[in-house]
Write a protein that holds these residues in place. Structure first.
Motif, mmCIF file in Angstrom:
data_model
loop_
_atom_site.group_PDB
_atom_site.id
_atom_site.type_symbol
_atom_site.label_atom_id
_atom_site.label_comp_id
_atom_site.label_asym_id
_atom_site.label_seq_id
_atom_site.Cartn_x
_atom_site.Cartn_y
_atom_site.Cartn_z
ATOM 1 N N ALA A 1 15.503 27.787 42.994
ATOM 2 C CA ALA A 1 15.279 26.269 43.634
ATOM 3 C C ALA A 1 14.876 25.368 42.575
ATOM 4 C CB ALA A 1 13.775 27.119 44.319
ATOM 5 N N ASN A 2 14.818 25.731 41.115
ATOM 6 C CA ASN A 2 14.226 24.906 40.508
ATOM 7 C C ASN A 2 15.641 23.987 39.798
ATOM 8 O OD1 ASN A 2 11.967 24.984 40.675
ATOM 9 N ND2 ASN A 2 11.726 26.033 39.104
ATOM 10 N N TYR B 1 18.101 23.885 42.129
ATOM 11 C CA TYR B 1 18.894 23.121 43.005
ATOM 12 C C TYR B 1 18.317 22.052 43.569
ATOM 13 C CZ TYR B 1 21.403 27.412 44.571
ATOM 14 O OH TYR B 1 22.887 28.273 45.283
ATOM 15 N N SER B 2 16.791 21.990 43.377
ATOM 16 C CA SER B 2 15.681 20.421 42.993
ATOM 17 C C SER B 2 16.817 19.336 42.354
ATOM 18 C CB SER B 2 14.743 20.822 43.311
ATOM 19 O OG SER B 2 13.946 22.138 44.294
ATOM 20 N N GLY C 1 20.255 18.060 43.030
ATOM 21 C CA GLY C 1 19.545 17.258 44.987
ATOM 22 C C GLY C 1 19.273 17.968 46.211
ATOM 23 N N LYS C 2 20.056 19.473 45.875
ATOM 24 C CA LYS C 2 20.199 20.093 46.779
ATOM 25 C C LYS C 2 19.283 20.912 47.252
ATOM 26 C CE LYS C 2 24.613 20.867 44.028
ATOM 27 N NZ LYS C 2 25.535 21.984 43.638
ATOM 28 N N TRP C 3 18.911 20.485 48.796
ATOM 29 C CA TRP C 3 17.523 20.829 49.245
ATOM 30 C C TRP C 3 17.497 21.283 49.986
ATOM 31 C CZ3 TRP C 3 14.190 18.769 46.169
ATOM 32 C CH2 TRP C 3 14.402 17.276 45.298
ATOM 33 N N LYS C 4 19.007 21.677 51.149
ATOM 34 C CA LYS C 4 19.687 23.256 51.884
ATOM 35 C C LYS C 4 19.322 24.346 51.208
ATOM 36 C CE LYS C 4 21.461 20.111 55.306
ATOM 37 N NZ LYS C 4 22.639 20.177 56.312
ATOM 38 N N ARG D 1 17.998 24.731 48.427
ATOM 39 C CA ARG D 1 16.567 25.474 47.590
ATOM 40 C C ARG D 1 16.111 25.554 48.794
ATOM 41 N NH1 ARG D 1 11.418 23.705 47.818
ATOM 42 N NH2 ARG D 1 10.731 23.606 46.123
ATOM 43 N N ALA D 2 16.129 25.086 50.405
ATOM 44 C CA ALA D 2 15.357 25.702 51.548
ATOM 45 C C ALA D 2 15.993 27.367 51.747
ATOM 46 C CB ALA D 2 15.039 24.556 52.377
#
Length: 653
Positions: free
Chosen positions: A570-571, A573-574, A577-580, A582-583
């Motif tokens: 998750a970190n 991806y954050s 900038g890959k928020w999807k 990460r979610a």
């Protein structure tokens, strides 16, 4: 030679505690002569022999030398005449004098007396051999054994053999043990149980395990000492499973185990963390009624602590009728090793406040609980206590102080403790190298490693673990790989998972993620959780989602209930900038029921450590701290700071 001796000057030197031992069934003959005001003590040769023997055991050198002085003043009392009985009586006294000087460690007087003896027997020679060996004079002791054989008058016996074998306690004496083993067979002592027992112990102490086991297997008869010697030797060489198998074999035979046998078996259970086996032995001890012996209780506490059952260890401690320093140290270490750091510190403080004598082992144990979140001021108080108790010479205490200071952030104080040490072992060097590595000072860690080698101290696997850690944090990749190679090629140390994880971390921190992945794939063993976690951590630093996902999947296979792979991805991806993505990762973590561990921060204020978690409201001064945060935020806004949607509550840690 007289059958009785009259002493006057001797009486003041006889301790009162000796009277009941020397004369349990009779009153000593004390005469008052008209010509003297001093009472006179009358002893025969057996009384004298016992008195000299007790003087040697208790270290009463003045009493023993006073007896010798009386013989010098009256030589007719000790020098034999032609009568055979008197000659034997005189020899008993001479040998007792030798034994007294031997036990008191006065080797010069021992040698002089031996040279002046008008006659000698095997006991005389054995006393000389044991006296020098007991005091660490191995060459001189073996020399007397050779003289004994060359004399042709006296011949060695089983006591000679066991005395020499008991001194052979390290690898350099292996050939001596082999030689003594040959003499055992060539002189018909192979059926003597005491000789066989000594051979077993000596072979194991010299590191020749197969020969020790062969002696045991070939013995004609075995007693409880034989079995116990074999079981304890296996335990001391960390052959725990084999020792327990032998213990069970012993129980099925005619020889019953004794307390020492059970102690060794409990140590084996501790080494294996075999809780079931340990409980079974505990039950046997209850049936035999010896579970309350102090040594047994200490071993039981150690076994339960090593198996993670601190509550059971504590129950034994609380129910114990007699406690000694060993028992208290064991329970202190049990608390420390099982993560009960605060309880260990409180227990130590209770011992200190109760006036119980604090020994170096206790200090070493409590120093082991110190970590980054521990009060440095308490550590300094313990350091002061060690100075007051004159424990500055103790390497275990000093090693603990080095680790304590470095973990609490005071690297320079660690270095001072290390520099003041008069004697350093491998743990001392490892502790200081680890301290430099922990604080990111890789150059000093490597420099100390070279000094360690120059000092003749062989590095251990812990040394290389710290060095690889140091190379990782300062980016010395080539040096790190060189150290890993020398570890196996030069020192014959097989790397563990921790070493491989350090190498992966080192390569990853240097941006060599593909090389780290290739390194893992080429390992001689299957990569475990530590290795994959190191690769994933390196990907988090570098923000590499591709290799990071590969490492995370492998880590999930190893530890499916761990939140680490999900949080790390998750970190990553954050950071990209890959928020999807990460979610999706966070959603997946919640679906399988994995929860993130709460982060903790701490600060020490006025000798007290304060710990906090996110949105912490448990601290007694929480409202006051939140109020100050509100005031700080207002000041920041006045200065033009734009926090976005962040509120003071969301900033709490």
């Amino acid at each position: 030679m007289k059958s009785q001796w009259i002493f006057t000057s001797l009486i003041p030197h006889i301790p009162s505690c000796f009277s009941s031992i020397l004369f349990p069934f009779k009153t000593p003959k004390l005469y008052q002569f008209p010509s003297s005001n001093l009472p006179k003590l009358v002893l025969n040769h057996l009384d004298l022999s016992l008195l000299l023997s007790l003087s040697g055991k208790q270290g009463f050198f003045l009493l023993g030398s006073s007896i010798h002085a009386s013989f010098i003043k009256n030589p007719e009392n000790i020098y034999p005449i032609e009568d055979f009985k008197d000659s034997n009586n005189a020899l008993v006294v001479w040998n007792s004098l030798l034994g007294m000087y031997s036990r008191c460690g006065t080797l010069t007087d021992l040698t002089k007396l031996f040279d002046e003896m008008p006659m000698r027997d095997t006991i005389s020679w054995n006393t000389m051999v044991s006296g020098f060996l007991r005091n660490g004079k191995f060459d001189e002791g073996f020399a007397y054994f050779k003289q004994m054989r060359k004399s042709g008058i006296c011949w060695f016996d089983q006591a000679t053999l066991t005395t020499i074998l008991s001194a052979c306690d390290r690898g350099k004496f292996y050939h001596v043990v082999k030689m003594m083993h040959g003499l055992v067979f060539s002189n018909g002592y192979e059926k003597e149980i005491s000789v066989g027992n000594s051979l077993i112990t000596s072979y194991f102490r010299c590191g020749c395990l197969s020969s020790g086991r062969q002696v045991f297997d070939e013995m004609f008869e075995r007693n409880v000492i034989t079995w116990t010697a074999m079981i304890s030797s296996l335990v001391q060489n960390e052959l725990y499973e084999e020792s327990l198998e032998l213990f069970n074999q012993m129980r099925s035979g005619p020889v019953c185990p004794n307390s020492l046998t059970y102690l060794s078996s409990l140590m084996a259970c501790s080494g294996l963390q075999a809780l079931t086996g340990g409980r079974q032995i505990h039950s046997l001890l209850w049936k035999l009624g010896i579970q309350s012996e102090v040594c047994i209780e200490s071993s039981l506490m150690d076994m339960y602590s090593k198996c993670g059952q601190v509550n059971d260890a504590w129950k034994i401690f609380e129910s114990a009728q007699d406690l000694d320093e060993v028992s208290m140290t064991v329970i202190l270490m049990g608390l420390a090793q099982n993560g009960f750091k605060e309880e260990a510190k409180r227990f130590f403080m209770k011992l200190f406040e109760s006036g119980i004598e604090i020994d170096p082992n206790m200090l070493s144990a409590v120093l082991g609980v110190f970590s980054e979140d521990t009060s440095l001021s308490l550590g300094k108080q313990i350091h002061s206590l060690s100075i007051k108790r004159n424990f500055g010479f103790n390497s275990y205490v000093n090693n603990g102080l080095i680790n304590m200071y470095s973990k609490c952030g005071d690297l320079e104080e660690s270095a001072k403790v290390f520099s003041r040490m008069s004697q350093r072992n491998s743990i001392s060097w490892n502790s200081m190298i680890a301290a430099f590595a922990r604080h990111g000072d890789g150059c000093r860690a490597l420099q100390l490693y070279e000094e360690m080698r120059s000092d003749g101290i062989a590095p251990t696997d812990i040394t290389f673990l710290s060095l690889l850690h140091a190379c990782s944090h300062v980016g010395l990749v080539e040096k790190g790989m060189e150290l890993l190679k020398s570890m196996t090629d030069v020192y014959g140390i097989i790397p563990r998972a921790e070493h491989y994880a350090c190498v992966v971390d080192m390569l990853g921190r240097a941006g060599l993620l593909n090389e780290a992945k290739t390194f893992i794939e080429g390992l001689p063993v299957k990569a475990d959780m530590l290795v994959w976690q190191a690769l994933l951590g390196a990907c988090s630093i570098r923000g590499d989602p591709e290799i990071g996902k590969y490492a995370a999947n492998q880590l999930i296979l190893e530890t499916p209930e761990s939140p680490v792979p999900y949080v790390s991805m998750a970190n990553i991806y954050s950071s990209r900038g890959k928020w999807k993505e990460r979610a999706r990762t966070i959603k997946r973590m919640k679906e399988i029921g994995v929860s993130k561990e709460i982060g903790i921060s701490w600060i020490e204020i006025e000798k007290e450590v304060h710990s906090f978690v996110v949105q912490d409201r448990m601290h007694p001064q929480a409202e006051l701290m939140y109020g100050i945060l509100e005031e700080l935020l207002e000041l920041m806004l006045e200065e033009g700071y734009v926090p976005g949607n962040v509120t003071p509550t969301e900033c709490q840690t």
